[in-house]
Design a protein around this motif. Structure first.
Motif, PDB file in Angstrom:
ATOM      1  N   LEU A 219     -50.991  61.479 -12.584  1.00  0.00           N
ATOM      2  CA  LEU A 219     -52.043  60.504 -12.282  1.00  0.00           C
ATOM      3  C   LEU A 219     -52.630  60.758 -10.899  1.00  0.00           C
ATOM      4  O   LEU A 219     -53.858  60.753 -10.724  1.00  0.00           O
ATOM      5  CB  LEU A 219     -51.472  59.084 -12.352  1.00  0.00           C
ATOM      6  N   GLU A 220     -51.778  60.970  -9.913  1.00  0.00           N
ATOM      7  CA  GLU A 220     -52.272  61.183  -8.548  1.00  0.00           C
ATOM      8  C   GLU A 220     -53.159  62.419  -8.480  1.00  0.00           C
ATOM      9  O   GLU A 220     -54.195  62.416  -7.787  1.00  0.00           O
ATOM     10  CB  GLU A 220     -51.097  61.291  -7.581  1.00  0.00           C
ATOM     11  N   ALA A 221     -52.803  63.473  -9.200  1.00  0.00           N
ATOM     12  CA  ALA A 221     -53.642  64.669  -9.229  1.00  0.00           C
ATOM     13  C   ALA A 221     -54.967  64.374  -9.928  1.00  0.00           C
ATOM     14  O   ALA A 221     -56.034  64.857  -9.508  1.00  0.00           O
ATOM     15  CB  ALA A 221     -52.910  65.799  -9.950  1.00  0.00           C
ATOM     16  N   LEU A 222     -54.926  63.573 -10.959  1.00  0.00           N
ATOM     17  CA  LEU A 222     -56.146  63.196 -11.678  1.00  0.00           C
ATOM     18  C   LEU A 222     -57.070  62.376 -10.786  1.00  0.00           C
ATOM     19  O   LEU A 222     -58.288  62.616 -10.735  1.00  0.00           O
ATOM     20  CB  LEU A 222     -55.770  62.406 -12.933  1.00  0.00           C
ATOM     21  N   LEU A 223     -56.500  61.415 -10.047  1.00  0.00           N
ATOM     22  CA  LEU A 223     -57.323  60.559  -9.193  1.00  0.00           C
ATOM     23  C   LEU A 223     -57.877  61.311  -7.984  1.00  0.00           C
ATOM     24  O   LEU A 223     -58.888  60.903  -7.400  1.00  0.00           O
ATOM     25  CB  LEU A 223     -56.506  59.351  -8.725  1.00  0.00           C
ATOM     26  N   ALA A 224     -57.218  62.402  -7.602  1.00  0.00           N
ATOM     27  CA  ALA A 224     -57.729  63.197  -6.478  1.00  0.00           C
ATOM     28  C   ALA A 224     -59.057  63.845  -6.829  1.00  0.00           C
ATOM     29  O   ALA A 224     -59.892  64.113  -5.942  1.00  0.00           O
ATOM     30  CB  ALA A 224     -56.707  64.256  -6.074  1.00  0.00           C
ATOM     31  N   ASP A 225     -59.292  64.099  -8.110  1.00  0.00           N
ATOM     32  CA  ASP A 225     -60.554  64.687  -8.569  1.00  0.00           C
ATOM     33  C   ASP A 225     -60.826  64.169  -9.982  1.00  0.00           C
ATOM     34  O   ASP A 225     -60.701  64.898 -10.967  1.00  0.00           O
ATOM     35  CB  ASP A 225     -60.461  66.218  -8.556  1.00  0.00           C
ATOM     36  N   PRO A 226     -61.212  62.892 -10.116  1.00  0.00           N
ATOM     37  CA  PRO A 226     -61.279  62.290 -11.449  1.00  0.00           C
ATOM     38  C   PRO A 226     -62.495  62.699 -12.265  1.00  0.00           C
ATOM     39  O   PRO A 226     -62.463  62.635 -13.494  1.00  0.00           O
ATOM     40  CB  PRO A 226     -61.318  60.794 -11.146  1.00  0.00           C
ATOM     41  N   GLY A 227     -63.572  63.109 -11.590  1.00  0.00           N
ATOM     42  CA  GLY A 227     -64.796  63.395 -12.336  1.00  0.00           C
ATOM     43  C   GLY A 227     -65.228  62.155 -13.098  1.00  0.00           C
ATOM     44  O   GLY A 227     -65.219  61.039 -12.553  1.00  0.00           O
ATOM     45  N   ASP A 228     -65.575  62.343 -14.374  1.00  0.00           N
ATOM     46  CA  ASP A 228     -65.998  61.184 -15.168  1.00  0.00           C
ATOM     47  C   ASP A 228     -64.828  60.576 -15.949  1.00  0.00           C
ATOM     48  O   ASP A 228     -65.029  59.707 -16.805  1.00  0.00           O
ATOM     49  CB  ASP A 228     -67.123  61.558 -16.123  1.00  0.00           C
ATOM     50  N   ALA A 229     -63.589  61.043 -15.643  1.00  0.00           N
ATOM     51  CA  ALA A 229     -62.426  60.484 -16.348  1.00  0.00           C
ATOM     52  C   ALA A 229     -62.152  59.043 -15.926  1.00  0.00           C
ATOM     53  O   ALA A 229     -61.660  58.241 -16.723  1.00  0.00           O
ATOM     54  CB  ALA A 229     -61.193  61.335 -16.073  1.00  0.00           C
ATOM     55  N   GLY A 255     -60.477  50.078 -12.767  1.00  0.00           N
ATOM     56  CA  GLY A 255     -60.870  51.329 -13.390  1.00  0.00           C
ATOM     57  C   GLY A 255     -59.848  51.786 -14.408  1.00  0.00           C
ATOM     58  O   GLY A 255     -58.689  51.347 -14.418  1.00  0.00           O
ATOM     59  N   ALA A 256     -60.270  52.678 -15.298  1.00  0.00           N
ATOM     60  CA  ALA A 256     -59.394  53.181 -16.348  1.00  0.00           C
ATOM     61  C   ALA A 256     -59.634  54.663 -16.578  1.00  0.00           C
ATOM     62  O   ALA A 256     -60.781  55.121 -16.573  1.00  0.00           O
ATOM     63  CB  ALA A 256     -59.611  52.409 -17.644  1.00  0.00           C
ATOM     64  N   CYS A 257     -58.546  55.399 -16.770  1.00  0.00           N
ATOM     65  CA  CYS A 257     -58.602  56.788 -17.218  1.00  0.00           C
ATOM     66  C   CYS A 257     -57.936  56.836 -18.598  1.00  0.00           C
ATOM     67  O   CYS A 257     -56.706  56.721 -18.710  1.00  0.00           O
ATOM     68  CB  CYS A 257     -57.849  57.707 -16.256  1.00  0.00           C
ATOM     69  N   PHE A 258     -58.735  56.997 -19.646  1.00  0.00           N
ATOM     70  CA  PHE A 258     -58.205  56.926 -21.005  1.00  0.00           C
ATOM     71  C   PHE A 258     -57.629  58.265 -21.449  1.00  0.00           C
ATOM     72  O   PHE A 258     -58.277  59.310 -21.330  1.00  0.00           O
ATOM     73  CB  PHE A 258     -59.302  56.497 -21.974  1.00  0.00           C
ATOM     74  N   LEU A 259     -56.410  58.213 -21.997  1.00  0.00           N
ATOM     75  CA  LEU A 259     -55.811  59.361 -22.661  1.00  0.00           C
ATOM     76  C   LEU A 259     -56.094  59.284 -24.160  1.00  0.00           C
ATOM     77  O   LEU A 259     -56.339  60.292 -24.809  1.00  0.00           O
ATOM     78  CB  LEU A 259     -54.309  59.411 -22.398  1.00  0.00           C
ATOM     79  N   TRP A 260     -56.006  58.071 -24.693  1.00  0.00           N
ATOM     80  CA  TRP A 260     -56.379  57.773 -26.073  1.00  0.00           C
ATOM     81  C   TRP A 260     -57.239  56.520 -26.049  1.00  0.00           C
ATOM     82  O   TRP A 260     -56.972  55.588 -25.298  1.00  0.00           O
ATOM     83  CB  TRP A 260     -55.143  57.513 -26.940  1.00  0.00           C
ATOM     84  N   GLU A 261     -58.271  56.500 -26.899  1.00  0.00           N
ATOM     85  CA  GLU A 261     -59.142  55.329 -26.942  1.00  0.00           C
ATOM     86  C   GLU A 261     -59.588  55.087 -28.382  1.00  0.00           C
ATOM     87  O   GLU A 261     -60.198  55.954 -29.003  1.00  0.00           O
ATOM     88  CB  GLU A 261     -60.363  55.533 -26.033  1.00  0.00           C
ATOM     89  N   TYR A 262     -59.227  53.902 -28.894  1.00  0.00           N
ATOM     90  CA  TYR A 262     -59.552  53.538 -30.279  1.00  0.00           C
ATOM     91  C   TYR A 262     -59.130  54.632 -31.265  1.00  0.00           C
ATOM     92  O   TYR A 262     -59.867  54.998 -32.176  1.00  0.00           O
ATOM     93  CB  TYR A 262     -61.041  53.234 -30.426  1.00  0.00           C
ATOM     94  N   GLY A 263     -57.947  55.172 -31.055  1.00  0.00           N
ATOM     95  CA  GLY A 263     -57.406  56.174 -31.975  1.00  0.00           C
ATOM     96  C   GLY A 263     -57.905  57.582 -31.750  1.00  0.00           C
ATOM     97  O   GLY A 263     -57.492  58.501 -32.479  1.00  0.00           O
ATOM     98  N   GLN A 264     -58.761  57.792 -30.766  1.00  0.00           N
ATOM     99  CA  GLN A 264     -59.306  59.125 -30.493  1.00  0.00           C
ATOM    100  C   GLN A 264     -58.714  59.687 -29.212  1.00  0.00           C
ATOM    101  O   GLN A 264     -58.684  59.002 -28.179  1.00  0.00           O
ATOM    102  CB  GLN A 264     -60.831  59.056 -30.365  1.00  0.00           C
TER     103      GLN A 264
END
Length: 398
Positions: A219-229, A255-264
């Motif tokens: 997560l910390e690596a993702l938030l360091a460069d989240p882009g549109d995630a 804020g939210a970074c989705f790994l799965w959303e509505y089954g996708q």
């Protein structure tokens, strides 16, 4: 002051008014017996005046006539069941003469009536403060005795029994309310309306808790460069009127970074978080095409609150795995408030009113995902999934 009457709404007839005025003069002069006589005489001309009966009670109180005062106050509230001052004086009298049980009931009712009022006179506010102190002390005494009596039983209880029995005592003592499911979407009948699910329903919890450090690192690596995630969790439809969500609409305060959303699956995020993806893949998550599972990193910025709300369906349990939790953060479901503790997961029913807050100066991060409500059997899970599949096939599913 809504629903509270401090005095009679209708003026008494002239003779009643004259006698009442003379009675008030006698009362102020300390001639309490004469004041009582005049107030009783006034009642003969206005038999439906609760205010006159309260004046009789005041005169009798000044004479030390507890029984007569109670009779007068009973007459006042029998005329007008919303006579706030009548009930307040009854509560004070019950307490004064040592009728503790009656005082507790009366004070509880008075405080409930006063809860909808505003701009109360200082003397009334002071009386209510004393009443609240009486109720609090009485409740504490009952709780201490009950706790001592129940201690041997509690020691032999499992997690579910202990939590439910504690809630029972708190409800009985008026220290909490009972919340029910409010489903914004599908409600599955007859499931328990339980705020937090007990851990024994989820034997896999220790496994995902063991992966906390790896998940947090991703997560910390993702938030360091989240882009549109990273995107706002709240995205209201245009044209909606101002509501409790407006402050968070289109805002990264939540804020939210989705790994799965509505089954996708969100492949871009899953690829960057392989340990998290593997941990989620090992779980018995809810599977409904086009609807579930959902899994995301929930990021709550400093000094941000998520307002009380309810979820879509009670067919699922929502799981929180705390990853980054500064001080002064909290989470309430129904009548129970908990703190997040890093690496300690819990599950709850989000169709029961819940809210969250971050009153710290740092951001808070939690991995959130859904699994089946543990009270559903495997057969029932299949019914729910097949229902949606069949409904969607008609073209009318939503």
């Amino acid at each position: 002051m809504a629903s509270i009457r401090l005095m009679n709404d209708t003026a008494p007839p002239d003779e009643a008014a004259r006698l009442n005025s003379q009675g008030m003069l006698a009362l102020r002069a300390g001639n309490f017996a004469e004041a009582e006589r005049l107030f009783v005489a006034a009642i003969m001309y206005d038999t439906m005046s609760s205010a006159l009966w309260r004046n009789v009670a005041t005169a009798r109180r000044a004479q030390g006539d507890d029984k007569g005062e109670m009779q007068a106050l009973d007459a006042a509230v029998n005329i007008d069941r919303r006579d706030f001052m009548g009930w307040l004086r009854k509560a004070e009298l019950h307490e004064r003469i040592g009728e503790k049980a009656q005082a507790l009931v009366a004070w509880s009712g008075v405080l409930q009536m006063a809860a909808v009022a505003s701009d109360l006179p200082p003397d009334i506010a002071a009386a209510l403060q004393k009443g609240q102190a009486f109720v609090s002390q009485a409740t504490l005494q009952i709780a201490e005795v009950v706790s001592a009596e129940l201690a041997p039983l509690s020691a032999a209880m499992d997690e579910t029994e202990l939590r439910r029995s504690k809630a029972f005592v708190d409800v009985a003592l008026g220290r909490r309310r009972t919340y029910v499911n409010i489903c914004e979407g599908l409600c599955y009948p007859f499931l328990p309306a339980d705020e937090f699910f007990d851990r024994h329903h989820f034997p896999w919890m220790p496994a995902i808790e063991a992966a906390t450090d790896e998940i947090r690192t991703e997560l910390e690596a993702l938030l360091a460069d989240p882009g549109d995630a990273l995107r706002p969790y709240v995205k209201m439809d245009s044209g909606l009127p101002e509501n409790k969500w407006s402050a968070l609409d289109q805002s990264l305060d939540w804020g939210a970074c989705f790994l799965w959303e509505y089954g996708q699956p969100n492949k871009a995020v899953l690829d960057r978080c392989p340990h998290t993806a593997a941990a989620l893949a090992s779980l018995p998550t809810t599977t409904i095409p086009g609807r579930a599972p959902s899994a995301f990193f929930s990021i709550l910025k400093p000094h941000t609150r998520i307002p009380p709300h309810t979820g879509v369906t009670n067919t699922r349990a929502i799981v929180h795995l705390p990853l980054i939790v500064p001080e002064n953060c909290g989470f309430r479901v129904g009548g129970e408030t908990r703190e997040w503790h890093v690496g300690q997961a819990f599950a709850f029913d989000d169709t029961i009113e819940h809210e969250a807050w971050n009153d710290s100066d740092k951001y808070r991060a939690v991995l959130i995902f859904d699994v089946w409500n543990p009270h559903l059997t495997v057969a029932e899970q299949g019914v729910i999934a097949q229902y949606y599949t069949a409904a969607d096939a008609t073209g009318f599913g939503s």
